[in-house]
Structure formats: C-alpha cells, structure tokens
Design a protein around this motif. Sequence first.
Motif, mmCIF file in Angstrom:
data_model
loop_
_atom_site.group_PDB
_atom_site.id
_atom_site.type_symbol
_atom_site.label_atom_id
_atom_site.label_comp_id
_atom_site.label_asym_id
_atom_site.label_seq_id
_atom_site.Cartn_x
_atom_site.Cartn_y
_atom_site.Cartn_z
ATOM 1 N N ASN A 161 1.356 -1.222 -0.143
ATOM 2 C CA ASN A 161 0.144 -0.001 -0.213
ATOM 3 C C ASN A 161 0.944 0.802 0.189
ATOM 4 O OD1 ASN A 161 -1.560 2.205 1.669
ATOM 5 N ND2 ASN A 161 -2.694 0.517 0.950
ATOM 6 N N ILE A 162 1.092 1.890 -0.976
ATOM 7 C CA ILE A 162 1.673 3.382 -0.526
ATOM 8 C C ILE A 162 0.386 4.421 -1.301
ATOM 9 C CG2 ILE A 162 3.176 4.288 -2.535
ATOM 10 C CD1 ILE A 162 3.896 1.904 -3.800
ATOM 11 N N ASN A 163 0.706 5.416 0.089
ATOM 12 C CA ASN A 163 -0.709 6.849 -0.442
ATOM 13 C C ASN A 163 -1.784 6.579 -0.783
ATOM 14 O OD1 ASN A 163 2.276 8.367 0.457
ATOM 15 N ND2 ASN A 163 2.111 8.233 -1.767
ATOM 16 N N GLY A 164 -1.663 4.859 0.586
ATOM 17 C CA GLY A 164 -3.198 4.439 0.415
ATOM 18 C C GLY A 164 -3.978 3.631 -0.996
ATOM 19 N N GLN A 165 -3.015 3.326 -2.209
ATOM 20 C CA GLN A 165 -3.369 2.941 -3.292
ATOM 21 C C GLN A 165 -2.859 1.564 -3.115
ATOM 22 O OE1 GLN A 165 -1.122 4.123 -6.931
ATOM 23 N NE2 GLN A 165 -2.268 2.305 -7.891
ATOM 24 N N ILE A 210 8.767 3.077 -4.925
ATOM 25 C CA ILE A 210 8.238 3.537 -3.199
ATOM 26 C C ILE A 210 9.767 4.720 -2.867
ATOM 27 C CG2 ILE A 210 8.266 3.805 -0.717
ATOM 28 C CD1 ILE A 210 8.205 0.541 -0.993
ATOM 29 N N THR A 211 8.736 5.930 -3.686
ATOM 30 C CA THR A 211 9.270 7.113 -3.962
ATOM 31 C C THR A 211 10.079 8.001 -2.175
ATOM 32 O OG1 THR A 211 7.536 8.968 -4.098
ATOM 33 C CG2 THR A 211 9.019 7.920 -5.750
ATOM 34 N N GLY A 230 9.193 10.407 -0.580
ATOM 35 C CA GLY A 230 7.876 10.609 -0.574
ATOM 36 C C GLY A 230 6.648 10.433 0.577
ATOM 37 N N CYS A 231 6.907 8.968 -0.108
ATOM 38 C CA CYS A 231 5.337 8.441 0.265
ATOM 39 C C CYS A 231 5.719 7.676 1.210
ATOM 40 C CB CYS A 231 5.794 6.736 -1.122
ATOM 41 S SG CYS A 231 5.551 7.499 -2.371
ATOM 42 N N THR A 232 4.328 7.405 1.679
ATOM 43 C CA THR A 232 4.207 6.826 2.946
ATOM 44 C C THR A 232 4.064 4.666 2.975
ATOM 45 O OG1 THR A 232 3.528 8.728 4.877
ATOM 46 C CG2 THR A 232 2.580 6.121 5.433
ATOM 47 N N ALA A 233 4.462 4.181 2.885
ATOM 48 C CA ALA A 233 4.270 2.497 2.453
ATOM 49 C C ALA A 233 4.260 1.784 3.686
ATOM 50 C CB ALA A 233 4.651 2.434 1.065
ATOM 51 N N ASP A 268 8.414 2.968 6.056
ATOM 52 C CA ASP A 268 9.099 4.420 6.276
ATOM 53 C C ASP A 268 10.213 4.174 7.940
ATOM 54 O OD1 ASP A 268 6.418 5.404 5.017
ATOM 55 O OD2 ASP A 268 5.323 5.358 6.909
#
Length: 614
Positions: free
Chosen positions: A462-466, A532-533, A535-538, A603
């Motif tokens: 899950n990356i930024n809710g995706q 996963i960059t 700035g992402c939350t994953a 993170d």
Amino acid sequence: MNEAEVVRPFQGALLGLSLARSMGATEMSTSLLSVSLLVMLALVLLLLLFLLLVCRPWRFFSSPASSRRLSSANTASTNDLNRPLFSENLDDSSGRSYDFARNVVEEARIQIDENRTLPPPRTHVFANKKRIHPTESRISQGDSLVLDVSNGMSEDVQVNYTLKRTAALNWPASDAKHVTKYNKDDVKHISDSGRNQAIEVKDISLRSSLTLEVIDGPSRGLCCSQQSSSTSMLPLTLGRVPPSGLLLKDSEVSGKHAIINWNMKTSRWELVDVGSLNGTFLNSKAVHHPDVGSRRWSEPAELADGDIITLGTSSKVSVQIHIEHRIPAGVGMASDPMAIRQGGKALPMEDMYFCQYPLSGVEQFGLFGICDGHGGNGAAEEASKTLPENVANLLSHPERKQRVLSRSDASDVLRDAFSLTESAMNHQYEGCTATALLIWFDHNKECFAQCANVGDSACVININGQQITMTEDHRVTSMIERTRMAETGRPLKEGATRLWGINISRMLGDKFLKEQDTRFSSEPYVSQVVHITKGCTAFALIASDGLWDVISIRNAVQLVLQNREKINGTDENSAERLANVVLNEARTLRTKDNTSVVFLDFDTLRTDSCMTKS
C-alpha cells in the motif's frame, strides 16, 4: 318332594362355586398388580442408581482439602514416573522431583539468585522478537531468520528400568547450579487478550535455531528442532520418559537425562546433565558431575555446530546450530497454528516465514517471505532457508547486481532463485507455497520492491493509500490456472476444485505429483517492480492462506490503515503490534488453517543504515 325342591340345592352349590371363582380371580389380579408395581419400582431404582454412577454428583461436594490431597497424589504419581529408576537408596529419593520447573520454584530447597527469572509455562503463542533500530550498530550479515514451530512429540514409549553402572548416592539440591541467569530487567510478561501468555525478551543480541538428530542407538533417525526465541518451550529435555523434547527409547538413558537451554547473556546453547545414572559426554568428554550417579547436576557446557552428544554409551546425538538475525525495526512477524474448532487442539504448524535483512554481501537488498507447507513442514523449512541463500548468491555476482540496480528489475534473479531452490529440494510427498518480497535501494537511496510467488500465500503493498497486489493466486479454482492448464491440452474438469487432492497447482517440492501430472508447476509469478519514493508512506503485508481464507486483501489493508493511526509510529513495537492485529483478526474470524503474517513498514526501513548503504 317336587322337582323345584330337588334342584334348589344344586343351584346353591353352583352359585357358591361361582362366587368362589370370582373372589379367586380378584385376589389373583391384585397379586399380579402388586408384582408389577414392585418390578416397576425396582426398575426406577436401578435407573436412578445408574444415573448416580454416571453423573457422580458427590464430586461437586468434595472438600477443598480432599481435592488438594488428590492433586498431590496425582502429582506424586507423575513425578514417580518421570524419575530415573534405580534400586538402591530408595529412601534418599523419596519426595524428590526431577522436573526442571519444580526444582527452580522450590524455594525451600534451592536458593534462587535475585537476577534469575523462571521460564514461563508452555503456551501456544510465540515470543516477540527484538528489533534493530536505525541508530543501533550494524547487523552481522549472511544469516536467515526462519521460524520453525514444531509440535511436541507424542510417541508412546515403554518405560523400562535404567541400566545403571554405579550406585545412586544422595543428591543435594544445592548443587543445581545449571539454571541460566536472566536479568529481571530483560524480560517482561505480555498477554494476548487474556487467551495466552508469552514472554518478550529484550536486548537479545542473536537468535538461533537448534536441531538435534540421533545418529546412533535404539532411536537412530529421531530429530527435533528448537528456536532460541521460543522461551516457553525451553529448556529442551533429553530423556527416556515423556514429556521430553527428544524422547529416546534407550534403557541406558535416564527418565530425564539432560537439558539444553539458551543462555541469553552469552547467546549460546548450553548442555546440562541433570544427574543421569550413566553420564553425558560432549565430543567424548564427560559433561556430567564427577561423582557419577550422585544425582548432582553438572555445570553448563556450551554447544557448537557439529558437536556430538553421547547419552550413556549407545545413544549419540548430532548438534546443528544456525545463527539468525534479529528482526529489525519496521518489520513485524506473527504466527499461530490455529485450531479446527475454538478451544480445540492446535493444528500441526507447517508455515515458515523468513527475513534476511540485509542479504549477505549485498547490503542494499533484503528478502522477506512465507512458505506454507502441506504434507508436513519439511519442504517449507528447506525452502525458507534455501531460497534466501540462492537470492544472495545470485546477487553476489557484481554483473547481476549491477544489472538489477541499473534496470531497476530483479525478475531474472527471482526466477533463477526459485528454479535453483526447486532443483535442490528432494521432497517427493511434501510441498509448499513460496512468496518472496525482494526490496533494494539504488545509489540515490530510492526504494524498489518486487515479488515472486508460487501457491496461494499473498503479498500486497500500500503506497499513499493505493493498494498494489504483488502476487498471483495459484489455486486450482482460479481462472489464471484453469487457463494455463487448458493450454497444456489437459483442461481441468468443470467444477473441479482440486488436482490430485491438492487445491493449488504451483508449488515447490511434491516431486512425485509433478512426475505423475505435468500440469503441476514450480514456475513462479513475478510482479512488476514497485518504486517507493522518499516522500511516500508505504507498507507491505505478506500472509499465508490462513488469513486470506477469512478476509479479503482490501479488508486486510483497511484493517492496517485503521490501526496504524491508533498505534504510535515511533513505538519500537509498532510493526510487531500491527502484525498481531492482523493475526488476531484471523483468530476472531475463526480461520481453520495455519496463519503467518509479515508486516513491513517502509517508512522505518528506509532510514536503516544497513539497507541504505551503497
């Protein structure tokens, strides 16, 4: 005399006879009725007596004192069974228990050092793992963490007399110096919603697995394994009578002959002779107390990989020790064998999960995964060790490593690693699923993830809710597998849910089935690379089918997202707690299969110095 006068006497006689007969019949009826009532009363009494014998209502009115006496009698009987048997000085042994836990807690006979902590009772939950924080020192490389949960032995053994070579002498309890010292600050008890209790060990520098195999003697071929983290299952007992971790059918082995424990201060496995009659030897050197047969416990002797333990004169046991990584911060693992029905006996555990972080010689890479066995846990255990080794060996070649980093794609490495693992496995009638998530950091500290799998253990990121599903379902009922089998010219029958009794068509192992039916395959599905960059939350969630049988991937992700907000992200146990939240949901939904969960918080992982070093 007329005719009427002549007939009248006869009429009177007939009337009297009739009355007599009537009275006799009445009396007979009364007698029969009385007999019937007596029979019915007897039957009722017999029925009541039977019910009393079956229900035993008097047991609810037993006094506490009598209950305690009964409990004490049962305990004494059990202790008498577990005690090594000998014929001399029986009076000296009266009232003595050779059970390790009883000797530890018997304060009247053993003075326990204030820094010692009792091993917890046997439970069905796993000890929590210690994680490495980014600020801690660098992890030693090259080892895999594999969780192996084996059920205790259930084989019945004939209890014989121990063949002793020396007379038994008095055994002072004060000589029990074998107890491993645990610092009170290093352990704390935790609970799982009141169901079970486990122990969380803090500041453990290493994790290790111990495998014992009897290579000589009457029980040749017998094996058992133990994890240093499973403190509830320690110490491991070697003896002739149950309960023993290694149960030996050898008349020269005492009922409780020796124990093996994990020393958390030295991070070493230690062997202790617990007063055996015929002695214990390590690599042909005596470990037991110098006064053989005195029933005194020996000092601990450190074990090493490749050691040979001799119990008595005939039983020889080989020692295999595997040093494992601690689980780093940002990684949570949880597992439970589950049960068919609530409160029932736990299922045999066939799930294995692994974490190699970082991979040996390739600091930018880490591998996480689950192997779910069937037909036994042998195939899953071997795959969970061999697969990470093969990935590490392939990436240790500079050209392959550079190709992955430059192309940001490890598809070839994952396919080759699965192929090499399948070739190395020689399990004819055991198999397993395999789901492996490979993550790496390039020279710009950018994070990438790619997954490969066979079977029905799934992985989602899950990356930024995706939500991104990283695996493919290889159950026989899936359209992907039905289409693949149809392309071979041997389509699956309509409505069929199993192939040769198995509900998956891709797995590692099961060599016999693959020889019989070419529709079985070990070819993995390899996902696309996920970038996963910074700035992402994953996060990533890997789980065996015990979870997915009762919850959808979407609902599992939502469960993590909801609880992630409640759990403090700076908490060192946050990843572990989230893994247990998912596992508890499977329990609540009454899954009937082994369930293992691996949770990765990217993170936290991206800040680890070991993973981000180029």
